[in-house]
Scaffold this active site. Structure first.
Site, PDB file in Angstrom:
ATOM      1  N   GLY A   1      -2.549   5.581   3.986  1.00  8.23           N
ATOM      2  CA  GLY A   1      -3.032   5.299   2.628  1.00  8.23           C
ATOM      3  C   GLY A   1      -4.393   4.614   2.657  1.00  8.23           C
ATOM      4  O   GLY A   1      -4.588   3.649   3.386  1.00  8.23           O
TER       5      GLY A   1
ATOM      6  N   ALA B   1       4.934 -13.944 -14.635  1.00 13.17           N
ATOM      7  CA  ALA B   1       6.041 -13.091 -15.075  1.00 13.17           C
ATOM      8  C   ALA B   1       7.342 -13.892 -15.166  1.00 13.17           C
ATOM      9  O   ALA B   1       7.467 -14.957 -14.559  1.00 13.17           O
ATOM     10  CB  ALA B   1       6.210 -11.927 -14.105  1.00 13.17           C
TER      11      ALA B   1
ATOM     12  N   HIS C   1      -1.032   4.736  -8.252  1.00 12.79           N
ATOM     13  CA  HIS C   1      -2.159   4.770  -7.322  1.00 12.79           C
ATOM     14  C   HIS C   1      -3.398   4.005  -7.783  1.00 12.79           C
ATOM     15  O   HIS C   1      -4.331   3.856  -6.993  1.00 12.79           O
ATOM     16  CB  HIS C   1      -2.519   6.225  -6.986  1.00 12.79           C
ATOM     17  CG  HIS C   1      -1.500   6.856  -6.088  1.00 12.79           C
ATOM     18  ND1 HIS C   1      -0.308   7.339  -6.563  1.00 12.79           N
ATOM     19  CD2 HIS C   1      -1.484   7.037  -4.738  1.00 12.79           C
ATOM     20  CE1 HIS C   1       0.399   7.818  -5.543  1.00 12.79           C
ATOM     21  NE2 HIS C   1      -0.275   7.641  -4.437  1.00 12.79           N
TER      22      HIS C   1
ATOM     23  N   ASP D   1       2.371  -5.063   4.946  1.00 13.56           N
ATOM     24  CA  ASP D   1       3.686  -5.050   5.613  1.00 13.56           C
ATOM     25  C   ASP D   1       3.551  -4.859   7.125  1.00 13.56           C
ATOM     26  O   ASP D   1       4.401  -4.235   7.752  1.00 13.56           O
ATOM     27  CB  ASP D   1       4.548  -3.924   5.018  1.00 13.56           C
ATOM     28  CG  ASP D   1       3.921  -2.548   5.234  1.00 13.56           C
ATOM     29  OD1 ASP D   1       2.743  -2.473   5.642  1.00 13.56           O
ATOM     30  OD2 ASP D   1       4.620  -1.540   5.005  1.00 13.56           O
TER      31      ASP D   1
ATOM     32  N   ASP E   1       0.127  -2.510   1.185  1.00 12.78           N
ATOM     33  CA  ASP E   1       1.511  -3.003   1.254  1.00 12.78           C
ATOM     34  C   ASP E   1       1.620  -4.372   1.928  1.00 12.78           C
ATOM     35  O   ASP E   1       2.601  -5.075   1.738  1.00 12.78           O
ATOM     36  CB  ASP E   1       2.395  -1.998   2.009  1.00 12.78           C
ATOM     37  CG  ASP E   1       2.345  -0.614   1.380  1.00 12.78           C
ATOM     38  OD1 ASP E   1       1.961  -0.524   0.199  1.00 12.78           O
ATOM     39  OD2 ASP E   1       2.675   0.363   2.071  1.00 12.78           O
TER      40      ASP E   1
ATOM     41  N   ARG F   1      -2.483  11.685   6.451  1.00 18.87           N
ATOM     42  CA  ARG F   1      -1.287  11.408   7.255  1.00 18.87           C
ATOM     43  C   ARG F   1      -1.036  12.686   8.046  1.00 18.87           C
ATOM     44  O   ARG F   1      -0.799  13.731   7.451  1.00 18.87           O
ATOM     45  CB  ARG F   1      -0.090  11.068   6.363  1.00 18.87           C
ATOM     46  CG  ARG F   1      -0.281   9.776   5.588  1.00 18.87           C
ATOM     47  CD  ARG F   1       1.010   9.303   4.933  1.00 18.87           C
ATOM     48  NE  ARG F   1       0.793   8.017   4.272  1.00 18.87           N
ATOM     49  CZ  ARG F   1       0.676   7.863   2.960  1.00 18.87           C
ATOM     50  NH1 ARG F   1       0.761   8.907   2.155  1.00 18.87           N
ATOM     51  NH2 ARG F   1       0.469   6.672   2.446  1.00 18.87           N
ATOM     52  N   SER F   2      -1.110  12.602   9.356  1.00 20.25           N
ATOM     53  CA  SER F   2      -1.067  13.818  10.161  1.00 20.25           C
ATOM     54  C   SER F   2       0.308  14.069  10.769  1.00 20.25           C
ATOM     55  O   SER F   2       0.843  13.238  11.502  1.00 20.25           O
ATOM     56  CB  SER F   2      -2.102  13.713  11.290  1.00 20.25           C
ATOM     57  OG  SER F   2      -1.991  14.815  12.145  1.00 20.25           O
TER      58      SER F   2
ATOM     59  N   THR G   1      -3.713  -1.703   4.685  1.00 24.10           N
ATOM     60  CA  THR G   1      -2.725  -1.120   3.776  1.00 24.10           C
ATOM     61  C   THR G   1      -2.478  -2.084   2.636  1.00 24.10           C
ATOM     62  O   THR G   1      -2.353  -3.299   2.877  1.00 24.10           O
ATOM     63  CB  THR G   1      -1.372  -0.812   4.466  1.00 24.10           C
ATOM     64  OG1 THR G   1      -0.383  -0.568   3.441  1.00 24.10           O
ATOM     65  CG2 THR G   1      -0.876  -1.957   5.340  1.00 24.10           C
TER      66      THR G   1
ATOM     67  N   ARG H   1      -4.478   1.414  -5.406  1.00 24.48           N
ATOM     68  CA  ARG H   1      -5.156   1.721  -4.143  1.00 24.48           C
ATOM     69  C   ARG H   1      -6.670   1.816  -4.286  1.00 24.48           C
ATOM     70  O   ARG H   1      -7.376   1.929  -3.283  1.00 24.48           O
ATOM     71  CB  ARG H   1      -4.610   3.037  -3.590  1.00 24.48           C
ATOM     72  CG  ARG H   1      -3.230   2.941  -2.990  1.00 24.48           C
ATOM     73  CD  ARG H   1      -3.213   3.424  -1.542  1.00 24.48           C
ATOM     74  NE  ARG H   1      -3.540   4.808  -1.413  1.00 24.48           N
ATOM     75  CZ  ARG H   1      -2.652   5.787  -1.245  1.00 24.48           C
ATOM     76  NH1 ARG H   1      -1.363   5.506  -1.204  1.00 24.48           N
ATOM     77  NH2 ARG H   1      -3.028   7.024  -1.103  1.00 24.48           N
TER      78      ARG H   1
ATOM     79  N   GLY I   1      -2.086   1.619   9.060  1.00 26.12           N
ATOM     80  CA  GLY I   1      -0.866   0.813   9.124  1.00 26.12           C
ATOM     81  C   GLY I   1      -0.068   1.136  10.382  1.00 26.12           C
ATOM     82  O   GLY I   1      -0.593   1.733  11.337  1.00 26.12           O
ATOM     83  N   ASP I   2       1.199   0.757  10.351  1.00 24.46           N
ATOM     84  CA  ASP I   2       2.092   0.947  11.509  1.00 24.46           C
ATOM     85  C   ASP I   2       2.041   2.339  12.122  1.00 24.46           C
ATOM     86  O   ASP I   2       1.914   2.504  13.328  1.00 24.46           O
ATOM     87  CB  ASP I   2       3.545   0.743  11.054  1.00 24.46           C
ATOM     88  CG  ASP I   2       3.876  -0.724  10.977  1.00 24.46           C
ATOM     89  OD1 ASP I   2       2.994  -1.539  11.274  1.00 24.46           O
ATOM     90  OD2 ASP I   2       5.014  -1.023  10.603  1.00 24.46           O
ATOM     91  N   GLY I   3       2.186   3.336  11.246  1.00 22.91           N
ATOM     92  CA  GLY I   3       2.238   4.726  11.716  1.00 22.91           C
ATOM     93  C   GLY I   3       0.965   5.091  12.463  1.00 22.91           C
ATOM     94  O   GLY I   3       0.997   5.749  13.513  1.00 22.91           O
TER      95      GLY I   3
ATOM     96  N   MET J   1       3.530  -0.906  -6.241  1.00 19.28           N
ATOM     97  CA  MET J   1       3.734  -0.200  -4.964  1.00 19.28           C
ATOM     98  C   MET J   1       4.102  -1.215  -3.886  1.00 19.28           C
ATOM     99  O   MET J   1       4.374  -2.385  -4.182  1.00 19.28           O
ATOM    100  CB  MET J   1       2.464   0.535  -4.574  1.00 19.28           C
ATOM    101  CG  MET J   1       2.308   1.891  -5.222  1.00 19.28           C
ATOM    102  SD  MET J   1       0.908   2.750  -4.481  1.00 19.28           S
ATOM    103  CE  MET J   1       1.170   4.389  -5.129  1.00 19.28           C
ATOM    104  N   GLY J   2       4.095  -0.771  -2.650  1.00 26.04           N
ATOM    105  CA  GLY J   2       4.416  -1.660  -1.533  1.00 26.04           C
ATOM    106  C   GLY J   2       5.381  -1.036  -0.545  1.00 26.04           C
ATOM    107  O   GLY J   2       5.782  -1.672   0.418  1.00 26.04           O
ATOM    108  N   ARG J   3       5.776   0.187  -0.852  1.00 26.37           N
ATOM    109  CA  ARG J   3       6.760   0.876  -0.002  1.00 26.37           C
ATOM    110  C   ARG J   3       8.027   0.029   0.106  1.00 26.37           C
ATOM    111  O   ARG J   3       8.569  -0.343  -0.917  1.00 26.37           O
ATOM    112  CB  ARG J   3       6.157   1.158   1.367  1.00 26.37           C
ATOM    113  CG  ARG J   3       6.487   2.516   1.907  1.00 26.37           C
ATOM    114  CD  ARG J   3       5.787   2.752   3.216  1.00 26.37           C
ATOM    115  NE  ARG J   3       4.529   3.454   3.037  1.00 26.37           N
ATOM    116  CZ  ARG J   3       4.416   4.768   2.846  1.00 26.37           C
ATOM    117  NH1 ARG J   3       5.496   5.511   2.808  1.00 26.37           N
ATOM    118  NH2 ARG J   3       3.251   5.335   2.713  1.00 26.37           N
TER     119      ARG J   3
HETATM  120  O1  F6P Z   1       1.351   2.700   1.967  1.00 27.17           O
HETATM  121  C1  F6P Z   1       0.508   2.700   0.860  1.00 27.17           C
HETATM  122  C2  F6P Z   1       1.187   3.336  -0.320  1.00 27.17           C
HETATM  123  O2  F6P Z   1       0.282   3.293  -1.419  1.00 27.17           O
HETATM  124  C3  F6P Z   1       2.553   2.730  -0.710  1.00 27.17           C
HETATM  125  O3  F6P Z   1       2.437   1.532  -1.425  1.00 27.17           O
HETATM  126  C4  F6P Z   1       3.148   3.846  -1.500  1.00 27.17           C
HETATM  127  O4  F6P Z   1       4.554   3.800  -1.473  1.00 27.17           O
HETATM  128  C5  F6P Z   1       2.643   5.079  -0.774  1.00 27.17           C
HETATM  129  O5  F6P Z   1       1.488   4.691  -0.055  1.00 27.17           O
HETATM  130  C6  F6P Z   1       2.287   6.213  -1.679  1.00 27.17           C
HETATM  131  O6  F6P Z   1       1.994   7.291  -0.867  1.00 27.17           O
HETATM  132  P1  F6P Z   1       1.238   8.593  -1.388  1.00 27.17           P
HETATM  133  O7  F6P Z   1      -0.192   8.217  -1.590  1.00 27.17           O
HETATM  134  O8  F6P Z   1       1.436   9.574  -0.307  1.00 27.17           O
HETATM  135  O9  F6P Z   1       1.873   8.971  -2.689  1.00 27.17           O
END
Ligand code: F6P
Length: 324
Positions: free
Chosen positions: A11, A187, A250, A130, A128, A72-73, A126, A253, A102-104, A170-172
């Site tokens: 991402g 909030a 998105h 994370d 996230d 993402r490959s 990222t 992002r 990120g991790d991947g 977001m945040g996975r």
């Molecule tokens: O890892 C970044 C991220 O934006 C996550 O927060 C979200 O779940 C995911 O990527 C969305 O992925 P895509 O852009 O493939 O929809």
């Protein structure tokens, strides 16, 4: 080491362009020749590797996303494609690569470094936040500011219309964005996967607050829970208040990178290049305790990120808050 490349993987985040700018300027200052790999690991396989210069990075620091694109490959999981990637890098005499992701992405980087003599340096990037081993990943601050702006705006309409809003971040699998956003936007509810919650408890509290004159509620929920619509209905049936959902998606992002992300891009890239020049073959630049450090990929990509205790404590207050 003379030729050095950079790529963005996974991402995209705001701050990647600032990182590209620093990469070109710092490598040239160090007497190295910078290369861009377009399209992440896909571009390594397809030999989209191009020498870069000052002209490529002028005017990009203000822009979100990444000029050299990201991907993402799937192909990269297969050894013969990774072999192709190595051949392509070597054909450009590139023996060092900086990877933002990120991790991947770091797992992919580790495989390449095991299968070749090419050195890799990872930069956590990222929204996230994370990634184990680092307290900060590039792009997080900009994402938090986008969310802050959105929640502030939603609050205006929620208050005017006496409604509850359930805002999904977001945040996975990670609740960092949701928790920090809930805390910093005032909030009333925050639901994240790291913390248990009791809707009955929330119900008692919200009904009492309603009786005392509260006319709207803001709930921030993490996408990981997949319960945004369920919580909206809960507000209508259990709290008796008209409710709407806002899925931020998105927009989190993108956008003009904050000063913090521009500075972090600067530092991360500087550290990555210094590490490579210092002989580090496979490491990730991590930010912790107010400084930068190099960790082996195994200690980053193969560990699970945990939210800091101090944040979790604050999060627990959301779920247990009650007045005496
Ligand atoms: O890892 C970044 C991220 O934006 C996550 O927060 C979200 O779940 C995911 O990527 C969305 O992925 P895509 O852009 O493939 O929809």
């Amino acid at each position: 080491m003379k030729n050095i490349a950079i790529l963005c993987s996974g991402g995209d985040v705001s701050g990647m362009n600032a990182a590209l700018k620093r990469f070109v300027e710092y490598t040239l200052a160090k007497g190295l020749r910078p290369y861009f790999v377009y399209n992440g690991f896909e571009g390594l396989i397809d030999n989209e590797i191009v020498e870069a210069g000052y002209g490529d990075v002028s005017g990009i620091i203000t822009r979100g996303g990444t000029k050299i694109r990201s991907a993402r490959s799937q192909r990269f999981h297969e050894k013969h494609y990774r072999q192709k990637a190595i051949e392509n890098l070597l054909s450009h005499h590139i023996h060092a690569v900086v990877v933002l992701g990120g991790d991947g992405s770091f797992k992919g980087m580790k495989r390449l470094s095991e299968e070749s003599d090419i050195a890799f340096s990872g930069i956590p990037a990222t929204i996230d936040n994370d990634i184990a081993g680092t307290e900060y990943a590039l792009g997080v601050d900009t994402a938090l500011n986008v969310i802050k702006y959105a929640i502030d705006a939603v609050r205006d309409t929620a208050a005017s219309f006496s409604r509850a809003f359930v805002i999904e971040t977001m945040g996975r699998e990670c609740g960092y964005l949701a928790l920090v956003s809930a805390l910093t936007s005032g909030a009333e509810m925050c639901l994240i996967p790291e913390l248990p919650y009791d809707l009955e408890h929330y119900k008692r509290r919200f009904l009492r607050e309603k009786e005392e004159g509260r006319t709207y509620f803001i709930a921030v929920v993490s996408e990981a829970l997949d319960n945004t619509e369920m919580i909206r209905q809960w507000f209508e049936t259990e709290i008796g208040m008209e409710a709407r959902t806002t899925i931020l998606g998105h927009i989190q992002r993108g956008g003009n990178p904050t000063v913090h992300d521009r500075m972090m891009a600067f530092h991360f890239v500087t550290q990555a290049i210094d590490g490579l020049l210092g002989g580090k073959k496979e490491s990730v630049v991590c930010y912790r305790d107010g400084g930068f450090d190099y960790l082996p990929i195994d200690d980053v990509a193969f560990r699970t990120y945990r939210l800091p205790e101090s944040l979790l404590r604050l999060g627990k207050e959301f779920n247990t808050l009650s007045r005496v």
